[in-house]
Design a protein around this motif. Structure first.
Motif, PDB file in Angstrom:
ATOM      1  N   ASN A 101       2.977   4.083  -1.015  1.00  0.00           N
ATOM      2  CA  ASN A 101       2.248   4.507  -2.198  1.00  0.00           C
ATOM      3  C   ASN A 101       2.618   3.585  -3.360  1.00  0.00           C
ATOM      4  O   ASN A 101       3.800   3.399  -3.662  1.00  0.00           O
ATOM      5  N   TYR A 102       1.603   3.000  -3.972  1.00  0.00           N
ATOM      6  CA  TYR A 102       1.814   2.089  -5.091  1.00  0.00           C
ATOM      7  C   TYR A 102       2.576   2.759  -6.235  1.00  0.00           C
ATOM      8  O   TYR A 102       3.531   2.195  -6.779  1.00  0.00           O
ATOM      9  N   ALA A 181      -3.027   7.876  -8.437  1.00  0.00           N
ATOM     10  CA  ALA A 181      -2.549   7.107  -7.287  1.00  0.00           C
ATOM     11  C   ALA A 181      -1.527   7.887  -6.481  1.00  0.00           C
ATOM     12  O   ALA A 181      -1.475   7.780  -5.247  1.00  0.00           O
ATOM     13  N   SER A 182      -0.701   8.697  -7.153  1.00  0.00           N
ATOM     14  CA  SER A 182       0.329   9.456  -6.441  1.00  0.00           C
ATOM     15  C   SER A 182      -0.282  10.449  -5.462  1.00  0.00           C
ATOM     16  O   SER A 182       0.318  10.779  -4.437  1.00  0.00           O
ATOM     17  N   GLY A 184      -3.125   9.889  -3.919  1.00  0.00           N
ATOM     18  CA  GLY A 184      -3.971   9.181  -2.962  1.00  0.00           C
ATOM     19  C   GLY A 184      -5.430   9.246  -3.351  1.00  0.00           C
ATOM     20  O   GLY A 184      -6.306   8.859  -2.575  1.00  0.00           O
ATOM     21  N   HIS A 278      -5.513   1.916   2.131  1.00  0.00           N
ATOM     22  CA  HIS A 278      -6.130   3.031   1.410  1.00  0.00           C
ATOM     23  C   HIS A 278      -6.505   2.592  -0.005  1.00  0.00           C
ATOM     24  O   HIS A 278      -5.710   1.955  -0.703  1.00  0.00           O
ATOM     25  N   LEU A 280      -6.841   2.104  -3.806  1.00  0.00           N
ATOM     26  CA  LEU A 280      -6.018   2.432  -4.971  1.00  0.00           C
ATOM     27  C   LEU A 280      -6.887   2.557  -6.215  1.00  0.00           C
ATOM     28  O   LEU A 280      -6.811   3.543  -6.941  1.00  0.00           O
ATOM     29  N   ARG A 298      -6.744  -2.123  -2.495  1.00  0.00           N
ATOM     30  CA  ARG A 298      -5.911  -1.257  -1.657  1.00  0.00           C
ATOM     31  C   ARG A 298      -4.488  -1.113  -2.204  1.00  0.00           C
ATOM     32  O   ARG A 298      -3.973  -2.004  -2.888  1.00  0.00           O
ATOM     33  N   HIS A 299      -3.846   0.005  -1.858  1.00  0.00           N
ATOM     34  CA  HIS A 299      -2.468   0.262  -2.285  1.00  0.00           C
ATOM     35  C   HIS A 299      -1.545  -0.889  -1.897  1.00  0.00           C
ATOM     36  O   HIS A 299      -0.824  -1.445  -2.739  1.00  0.00           O
ATOM     37  N   LEU A 303       0.173  -3.823  -4.343  1.00  0.00           N
ATOM     38  CA  LEU A 303       1.626  -3.739  -4.459  1.00  0.00           C
ATOM     39  C   LEU A 303       2.280  -5.082  -4.146  1.00  0.00           C
ATOM     40  O   LEU A 303       3.082  -5.607  -4.936  1.00  0.00           O
TER      41      LEU A 303
END
Length: 682
Positions: A101-102, A181-182, A184, A278, A280, A298-299, A303
């Motif tokens: 998760n970013y 983002a947390s 999803g 996934h 983001l 994407r995440h 990142l």
């Protein structure tokens, strides 16, 4: 670079001549030097210069990107089964099987350097013309994200849902993004200066569940009321179940959920594990036809890319502070936020960036102790012309790097920075894009700076120039291409279920190779010059504008039958000249010009208002009906009509004649220094 590592500047260098070279202490003092030392210790790889490191980064993709993963201590919930599954573009598979998760990495206490940090460290400093400055520590930011996450969950937001924001560059926007983002869920934003048509064209594609918005803001001395615009936007987004009002300025927004209500209940900053691919966030890049492209990032890709970019190119590390003026609609906002990944703090600026005067951004850099300051080339050139002397007028002793992006910077701008800062500051001029949400061409502490040129391709970016046959060219202009995949290349376009639009946008001309849409000339050593856009997307002062948006507004006016817009870049990095050509039976007088300007300003933004509106008898199109913006632009820049378009492809062979005449008139006017280009091209 720090003050202890001089870069040997030469302020009187001609175009292309070396202005500065890395000092002897660069490997010991920079993040890219720390990375090279880590590669030697952990992988047995040794590199003596940037060129060797770059060559390895674009040939051994598995080795380089796995090294980025390990060096920055990426902590997945599920380990990947490989670094690279499929290698071919556009269907590259990165870190298959991994979940992460970013937002978790942006808010974690263990930094990318493996060190545990104090929650009392400052994460955000916000300066605004609407309210007093705001400051948040990492602990306060994490607490607010937990509360916002709990609030969004109460509103029914779940993994995969879309949350959209009509918000300025303020801490609440950051909190809402990280909370989204947390979970999803998927984020998208437009700046509040956008008109309703621009916003709806973007957000409606995503079918969002929640809209966050302000009711107004202050821009310099002007209070801007956006209540009517918010009402219009909300009315045209039928999937929105909740509108959240972020209080900003004096205006209230009735029948909405307040920001305080959203954050009313405490909640833990919990992070949903999502696959590497996934979504983001969605960024919007205005194309030349149809509605703006909704580019899905994407995440995992963002990142990794932003860890690499912000540390190895921008040399950000714990305790540093990044200042870069950006609206929430620009990819640089996302890159600014990602400085939190390396435990650097960020400065958020909202309002008129040159209010109350041209020195405003330098003043904020002094007040906030910025170590990296990003500006537009146009701003640097304006400061040069105005006689601003930032290093003398302000205490910028913490500043190590000055970034410039969005449009080309003239050699005079390079020399001015060298004159102002000497060996204290590295000038890092870059070229990137919304499409990859990062830099493609850029500098770093390990690279040479040459007057008027970008230092070279970024690590992990196999950037070259291709001719029309798809062959690499050096020393001449060609299409900027990327021949190897990057993790931050988008998942695709939202709603493009079969990937056809995505492939057509980047891979149609050179199959299996990313065509970015810029003209570039590389030297054999890798440094380069970007000459502007190679397609019809406009780039005004570093902000891309789509021609389709112009046409939807202009051609909705009863007096206008057809239209065509082109942008002539300013070689000094300013706004350039935006020219709108219209056809129709109505007389083009001052009243109609004003009506066009008001329509564009209201529906889109002030940036969309043209500098010149001229009448032509016919808008040129090819036989399939596509408007020929690029051929017209090249004619205005001095090309012959035969060299830009064959008459066989024109729907009407006479359609370019009026533009040839207009170009000759412009050239004669410039030669005679009469200073006027208004009038008719017919």
């Amino acid at each position: 670079m720090s003050e202890s590592t001089p870069r040997t500047p030469s302020a009187d260098a001609p175009d292309g001549e070396v202005l500065s070279v890395p000092g002897p202490g660069v490997l010991d003092e920079s993040e890219i030097g720390r990375f090279i030392a880590w590669l030697a210790a952990e992988r047995g790889l040794t590199f003596s210069d940037y060129d060797g490191l770059w060559q390895w980064s674009v040939t051994d993709l598995e080795g380089f990107w796995s090294a980025v993963w390990e060096f920055f201590d990426v902590r997945p919930h599920t380990e990947p089964t490989a670094t690279l599954g499929r290698r071919s573009m556009p269907d590259t598979e990165w870190f298959p099987g991994s979940t992460l998760n970013y937002a978790e990495h942006a808010l974690r206490r263990i930094g990318a350097d493996g060190t545990e940090h104090d929650d009392s460290d400052v994460a955000v400093v916000a300066h605004s013309q609407t309210r007093e400055p705001v400051e948040l520590t990492f602990g306060e930011l994490r607490e607010q994200v937990g509360r916002a996450r709990a609030g969004l969950l109460r509103l029914g937001v779940r993994k995969g849902d879309r949350v959209v924001a009509y918000l300025p560059n303020i801490p609440e926007t950051l909190v809402a993004f990280l909370a989204t983002a947390s979970i999803g869920a998927i984020w998208a934003a437009c700046a509040p200066e956008f008109g309703p048509r621009s916003v709806v064209d973007r957000f409606a594609q995503l079918e969002p569940k929640v809209l966050l918005t302000v009711a107004g803001y202050r821009f310099g001395e002007k209070d801007v009321d956006r209540r009517a615009e918010v009402a219009e936007i909300a009315a045209q987004l039928p999937t929105v179940q909740h509108v959240v009002h972020v209080p900003y300025g004096a205006n209230e927004l009735p029948d909405t959920l307040g920001w305080g209500e959203l954050l009313a209940e405490p909640g833990a900053a919990v992070f949903e594990p999502v696959p590497f691919d996934h979504p983001l966030f969605v960024l919007f890049s205005s194309g030349t036809t149809g509605i703006p492209k909704a580019i899905v990032h994407r995440h995992g890709g963002i990142l990794l890319e932003h860890l690499k970019n912000n540390a190895l190119s921008w040399d950000l590390k714990p305790g540093d502070r990044m200042l870069w003026f950006s609206t929430t609609a620009w990819m640089l906002w996302n890159t600014l936020v990602s400085s939190l990944l390396v435990r650097a703090s960020i400065v958020m600026i909202d309002g008129n960036p040159v209010h109350p005067d041209l020195r405003a951004q330098w003043r904020i850099a002094e007040e906030t102790g910025a170590t990296l300051m990003g500006v537009s080339p146009g701003y640097l050139m304006a400061c040069r012309k105005a006689g601003v002397r930032p290093a003398e007028e302000f205490d910028l002793s913490r500043l190590r790097q000055l970034g410039a992006a969005g449009s080309p910077l003239a050699a005079e701008g390079f020399r001015w920075v060298a004159e102002q800062f000497g060996d204290q500051v590295l000038l890092n001029v870059g070229c990137g894009g919304t499409d990859v949400c990062t830099g493609i061409l850029q500098g770093s502490p390990l690279q040479t700076v040459r007057a008027g040129e970008i230092s070279g391709p970024c690590l992990g970016v196999a950037a070259y120039a291709f001719d029309s046959k798809g062959e690499r060219v050096v020393g001449e202009l060609g299409e900027l291409v990327i021949t190897e995949p990057m993790p931050s290349m988008p998942v695709g376009f939202w709603g493009d279920t079969d990937g056809a639009r995505y492939r057509a946008a980047y891979f149609e001309e050179f199959p299996g190779v990313w065509r970015h849409g810029d003209w570039v000339r590389f030297a054999e050593e890798g440094h380069c010059v970007v000459a502007g856009r190679s397609d019809a997307t406009l780039n005004r002062g570093g902000v891309r504008l789509g021609t389709a948006e112009f046409y939807a507004v202009v051609e909705d006016l009863p007096e206008i039958e057809d239209s065509l817009v082109v942008h002539i870049e300013d070689p000094e990095g300013g706004n350039g000249e935006l020219l709108l050509f219209v056809s129709g039976p109505a007389e083009l007088d001052d009243a109609l010009r004003k009506k066009i300007a008001v329509a564009l300003r209201t529906a889109l933004s002030p940036r969309h208002v043209p500098d010149v509106v001229a009448r032509v008898p016919l808008i040129p199109r090819n036989r399939t009906g596509k408007k020929l913006e690029v051929p017209v632009k090249r004619i205005l820049l001095g090309s012959t009509p035969e060299s830009v378009a064959s008459k066989d492809v024109l729907a009407d062979p006479r359609s370019l004649d009026s533009f040839v005449a207009y170009a000759a008139e412009r050239a004669a006017t410039a030669a005679n220094a009469t200073g006027s280009t208004a009038g008719s091209a017919s």
